[in-house]
Scaffold this motif. Structure first.
Motif, PDB file in Angstrom:
ATOM      1  N   ARG A 200       0.815  -1.210   0.000  1.00  0.00           N
ATOM      2  CA  ARG A 200       0.000   0.000   0.000  1.00  0.00           C
ATOM      3  C   ARG A 200       0.854   1.267   0.000  1.00  0.00           C
ATOM      4  O   ARG A 200       0.392   2.334  -0.387  1.00  0.00           O
ATOM      5  CB  ARG A 200      -0.925   0.010   1.223  1.00  0.00           C
ATOM      6  N   VAL A 201       2.092   1.151   0.440  1.00  0.00           N
ATOM      7  CA  VAL A 201       2.964   2.320   0.572  1.00  0.00           C
ATOM      8  C   VAL A 201       3.978   2.408  -0.575  1.00  0.00           C
ATOM      9  O   VAL A 201       4.793   3.328  -0.611  1.00  0.00           O
ATOM     10  CB  VAL A 201       3.665   2.296   1.953  1.00  0.00           C
ATOM     11  N   GLY A 202       3.922   1.465  -1.512  1.00  0.00           N
ATOM     12  CA  GLY A 202       4.774   1.583  -2.679  1.00  0.00           C
ATOM     13  C   GLY A 202       5.930   0.611  -2.767  1.00  0.00           C
ATOM     14  O   GLY A 202       6.880   0.849  -3.519  1.00  0.00           O
ATOM     15  N   TYR A 203       5.854  -0.479  -2.008  1.00  0.00           N
ATOM     16  CA  TYR A 203       6.887  -1.512  -2.087  1.00  0.00           C
ATOM     17  C   TYR A 203       6.387  -2.689  -2.923  1.00  0.00           C
ATOM     18  O   TYR A 203       5.184  -2.885  -3.096  1.00  0.00           O
ATOM     19  CB  TYR A 203       7.252  -2.022  -0.697  1.00  0.00           C
ATOM     20  N   ARG A 204       7.322  -3.485  -3.377  1.00  0.00           N
ATOM     21  CA  ARG A 204       7.019  -4.702  -4.123  1.00  0.00           C
ATOM     22  C   ARG A 204       7.520  -5.902  -3.325  1.00  0.00           C
ATOM     23  O   ARG A 204       8.681  -5.940  -2.893  1.00  0.00           O
ATOM     24  CB  ARG A 204       7.703  -4.664  -5.491  1.00  0.00           C
ATOM     25  N   LEU A 205       6.671  -6.869  -3.129  1.00  0.00           N
ATOM     26  CA  LEU A 205       7.072  -8.093  -2.432  1.00  0.00           C
ATOM     27  C   LEU A 205       7.953  -8.940  -3.339  1.00  0.00           C
ATOM     28  O   LEU A 205       7.558  -9.297  -4.446  1.00  0.00           O
ATOM     29  CB  LEU A 205       5.830  -8.888  -2.024  1.00  0.00           C
ATOM     30  N   ASP A 206       9.163  -9.250  -2.876  1.00  0.00           N
ATOM     31  CA  ASP A 206      10.046 -10.159  -3.609  1.00  0.00           C
ATOM     32  C   ASP A 206       9.768 -11.605  -3.242  1.00  0.00           C
ATOM     33  O   ASP A 206       9.569 -12.454  -4.107  1.00  0.00           O
ATOM     34  CB  ASP A 206      11.515  -9.834  -3.312  1.00  0.00           C
ATOM     35  N   ARG A 207       9.753 -11.863  -1.936  1.00  0.00           N
ATOM     36  CA  ARG A 207       9.486 -13.231  -1.496  1.00  0.00           C
ATOM     37  C   ARG A 207       9.212 -13.266   0.001  1.00  0.00           C
ATOM     38  O   ARG A 207       9.633 -12.384   0.736  1.00  0.00           O
ATOM     39  CB  ARG A 207      10.656 -14.153  -1.822  1.00  0.00           C
ATOM     40  N   ILE A 208       8.477 -14.290   0.393  1.00  0.00           N
ATOM     41  CA  ILE A 208       8.295 -14.623   1.811  1.00  0.00           C
ATOM     42  C   ILE A 208       8.566 -16.110   1.949  1.00  0.00           C
ATOM     43  O   ILE A 208       8.019 -16.917   1.204  1.00  0.00           O
ATOM     44  CB  ILE A 208       6.883 -14.286   2.316  1.00  0.00           C
ATOM     45  N   GLU A 209       9.439 -16.452   2.888  1.00  0.00           N
ATOM     46  CA  GLU A 209       9.797 -17.849   3.092  1.00  0.00           C
ATOM     47  C   GLU A 209       9.653 -18.215   4.560  1.00  0.00           C
ATOM     48  O   GLU A 209      10.129 -17.496   5.441  1.00  0.00           O
ATOM     49  CB  GLU A 209      11.244 -18.097   2.651  1.00  0.00           C
ATOM     50  N   GLN A 210       9.005 -19.326   4.818  1.00  0.00           N
ATOM     51  CA  GLN A 210       8.962 -19.858   6.170  1.00  0.00           C
ATOM     52  C   GLN A 210      10.361 -20.341   6.548  1.00  0.00           C
ATOM     53  O   GLN A 210      11.064 -20.936   5.734  1.00  0.00           O
ATOM     54  CB  GLN A 210       7.959 -21.015   6.266  1.00  0.00           C
ATOM     55  N   ALA A 211      10.772 -20.045   7.772  1.00  0.00           N
ATOM     56  CA  ALA A 211      12.121 -20.398   8.228  1.00  0.00           C
ATOM     57  C   ALA A 211      12.029 -20.969   9.635  1.00  0.00           C
ATOM     58  O   ALA A 211      12.032 -20.213  10.615  1.00  0.00           O
ATOM     59  CB  ALA A 211      13.037 -19.187   8.187  1.00  0.00           C
ATOM     60  N   PRO A 212      11.927 -22.277   9.769  1.00  0.00           N
ATOM     61  CA  PRO A 212      11.793 -22.893  11.100  1.00  0.00           C
ATOM     62  C   PRO A 212      12.925 -22.515  12.040  1.00  0.00           C
ATOM     63  O   PRO A 212      12.722 -22.401  13.247  1.00  0.00           O
ATOM     64  CB  PRO A 212      11.799 -24.400  10.795  1.00  0.00           C
ATOM     65  N   GLU A 213      14.125 -22.297  11.489  1.00  0.00           N
ATOM     66  CA  GLU A 213      15.254 -21.925  12.343  1.00  0.00           C
ATOM     67  C   GLU A 213      15.025 -20.570  13.020  1.00  0.00           C
ATOM     68  O   GLU A 213      15.626 -20.278  14.055  1.00  0.00           O
ATOM     69  CB  GLU A 213      16.543 -21.848  11.520  1.00  0.00           C
ATOM     70  N   LEU A 214      14.166 -19.743  12.421  1.00  0.00           N
ATOM     71  CA  LEU A 214      13.858 -18.427  12.976  1.00  0.00           C
ATOM     72  C   LEU A 214      12.572 -18.440  13.793  1.00  0.00           C
ATOM     73  O   LEU A 214      12.162 -17.404  14.309  1.00  0.00           O
ATOM     74  CB  LEU A 214      13.714 -17.407  11.841  1.00  0.00           C
ATOM     75  N   GLY A 216       9.775 -18.503  12.616  1.00  0.00           N
ATOM     76  CA  GLY A 216       8.920 -17.534  11.944  1.00  0.00           C
ATOM     77  C   GLY A 216       9.175 -17.533  10.449  1.00  0.00           C
ATOM     78  O   GLY A 216       9.373 -18.589   9.846  1.00  0.00           O
ATOM     79  N   TYR A 217       9.197 -16.346   9.867  1.00  0.00           N
ATOM     80  CA  TYR A 217       9.374 -16.249   8.423  1.00  0.00           C
ATOM     81  C   TYR A 217      10.292 -15.079   8.064  1.00  0.00           C
ATOM     82  O   TYR A 217      10.522 -14.168   8.860  1.00  0.00           O
ATOM     83  CB  TYR A 217       8.026 -16.110   7.708  1.00  0.00           C
ATOM     84  N   PHE A 218      10.805 -15.149   6.848  1.00  0.00           N
ATOM     85  CA  PHE A 218      11.696 -14.143   6.262  1.00  0.00           C
ATOM     86  C   PHE A 218      10.957 -13.513   5.096  1.00  0.00           C
ATOM     87  O   PHE A 218      10.435 -14.211   4.228  1.00  0.00           O
ATOM     88  CB  PHE A 218      12.979 -14.825   5.790  1.00  0.00           C
ATOM     89  N   ALA A 219      10.903 -12.179   5.062  1.00  0.00           N
ATOM     90  CA  ALA A 219      10.253 -11.471   3.956  1.00  0.00           C
ATOM     91  C   ALA A 219      11.211 -10.442   3.375  1.00  0.00           C
ATOM     92  O   ALA A 219      11.980  -9.813   4.105  1.00  0.00           O
ATOM     93  CB  ALA A 219       8.978 -10.785   4.431  1.00  0.00           C
ATOM     94  N   GLN A 220      11.147 -10.283   2.072  1.00  0.00           N
ATOM     95  CA  GLN A 220      12.000  -9.305   1.388  1.00  0.00           C
ATOM     96  C   GLN A 220      11.157  -8.444   0.457  1.00  0.00           C
ATOM     97  O   GLN A 220      10.330  -8.949  -0.298  1.00  0.00           O
ATOM     98  CB  GLN A 220      13.092 -10.016   0.590  1.00  0.00           C
ATOM     99  N   PHE A 221      11.379  -7.124   0.539  1.00  0.00           N
ATOM    100  CA  PHE A 221      10.646  -6.165  -0.284  1.00  0.00           C
ATOM    101  C   PHE A 221      11.622  -5.257  -1.010  1.00  0.00           C
ATOM    102  O   PHE A 221      12.696  -4.931  -0.504  1.00  0.00           O
ATOM    103  CB  PHE A 221       9.730  -5.296   0.585  1.00  0.00           C
ATOM    104  N   SER A 222      11.202  -4.831  -2.213  1.00  0.00           N
ATOM    105  CA  SER A 222      11.944  -3.835  -2.991  1.00  0.00           C
ATOM    106  C   SER A 222      11.130  -2.555  -3.080  1.00  0.00           C
ATOM    107  O   SER A 222       9.914  -2.561  -2.885  1.00  0.00           O
ATOM    108  CB  SER A 222      12.214  -4.353  -4.409  1.00  0.00           C
ATOM    109  N   ARG A 223      11.802  -1.477  -3.390  1.00  0.00           N
ATOM    110  CA  ARG A 223      11.111  -0.213  -3.617  1.00  0.00           C
ATOM    111  C   ARG A 223      10.401  -0.276  -4.963  1.00  0.00           C
ATOM    112  O   ARG A 223      10.994  -0.613  -5.983  1.00  0.00           O
ATOM    113  CB  ARG A 223      12.125   0.932  -3.599  1.00  0.00           C
ATOM    114  N   GLY A 224       9.102   0.034  -4.968  1.00  0.00           N
ATOM    115  CA  GLY A 224       8.352   0.050  -6.210  1.00  0.00           C
ATOM    116  C   GLY A 224       8.690   1.268  -7.064  1.00  0.00           C
ATOM    117  O   GLY A 224       9.491   2.119  -6.688  1.00  0.00           O
TER     118      GLY A 224
END
Length: 252
Positions: A200-214, A216-224
């Motif tokens: 909603r604020v102008g970013y693009r989702l690159d990926r979200i990956e579940q990470a049991p070692e964390l 939780g999960y890992f998410a990465q965004f780029s500037r739109g």
């Protein structure tokens, strides 16, 4: 690495909500009132250190996150919500003398302790800055990566905060979020809701990956390509976030 000294860059004092959105505009920072409030609860501020560094290293946490984020020598990285500096010192080692790490937090006392640690460990590639709940106060077009680890759910003004973070990224910069899939008033955030708020604020989702070692999960965004005006931002709802999960998010 030898450090000649460190200084705190003083910013705007944080105003954070408790476990629910503010009741009226007078409870919000004036600098945030052009932006919508989140249509969800906000977590209370948690402990700056939720696990020992030895335990976190035994699980390979920082190494895994830095590998997933492709942190390399010479990069410039912001560690938002740096706390006691678990990621700060490990990022400093990874980026090396040719790189830079900016450690930012909203708690002056925490930053003072972190400053002493930076001096003690002689990290001359680390700077320290005070942020605000609606503005990370980062220099423009400066960062290859911005880390937000187990802290995004505590940001009381996420739309204002993310909007002001957007220009701090380099053209190919990334925002890295590590969090837990649970309600926002229980120190987590659903991946779909996270992606919705960023987009909603102008970013693009690159990926979200579940990470049991964390745990939780890992998410990465780029500037739109563009950033909306503050009054063009519509807060995400639970229903919209569910649709986002079905249409946008691929977990790995």
């Amino acid at each position: 690495m030898k450090r000649a000294g460190s200084s705190l860059l003083l910013g705007v004092t944080l105003v954070l909500a408790a476990c629910s959105p503010p009741a009226d505009e007078s409870d919000r920072p004036e600098t945030a009132r052009d932006f919508p409030e989140p249509d969800r609860p906000v977590s209370e501020l948690g402990a700056n250190q939720f696990s020992t560094e030895t335990k976190r290293d035994s699980q390979g946490e920082a190494r895994l996150v830095m590998d997933m984020a492709a942190i390399d020598a010479g990069m410039t990285v912001a560690d938002i919500g740096a706390g006691e500096g678990y990621y700060t010192v490990r990022l400093a080692e990874r980026v090396g003398e040719s790189g830079r790490v900016l450690a930012q937090d909203i708690d002056r006392s925490v930053l003072e302790r972190l400053g002493r640690r930076v001096e003690r460990e002689r990290l001359d590639n680390v700077s320290i800055a005070l942020g605000a709940g609606d503005d990370p106060h980062l220099p423009l077009e400066s960062f290859d990566r911005v880390f937000m680890v187990h802290m995004y759910h505590e940001v009381a003004e996420p739309y204002a905060f993310l909007w002001r973070l957007w220009p701090a990224l380099k053209e190919d910069g990334k925002v890295i979020v590590v969090d837990i899939d649970r309600p926002t008033d229980r120190h987590g955030i659903a991946p779909a809701l996270l992606a919705c708020e960023f987009e909603r604020v102008g970013y693009r989702l690159d990926r979200i990956e579940q990470a049991p070692e964390l745990s939780g999960y890992f998410a990465q965004f780029s500037r739109g390509a563009t950033r909306p005006k503050p009054d063009e931002i519509a807060p995400c709802t639970g229903q919209e976030s569910a649709a986002n999960a079905e249409g946008n998010i691929a977990t790995g």
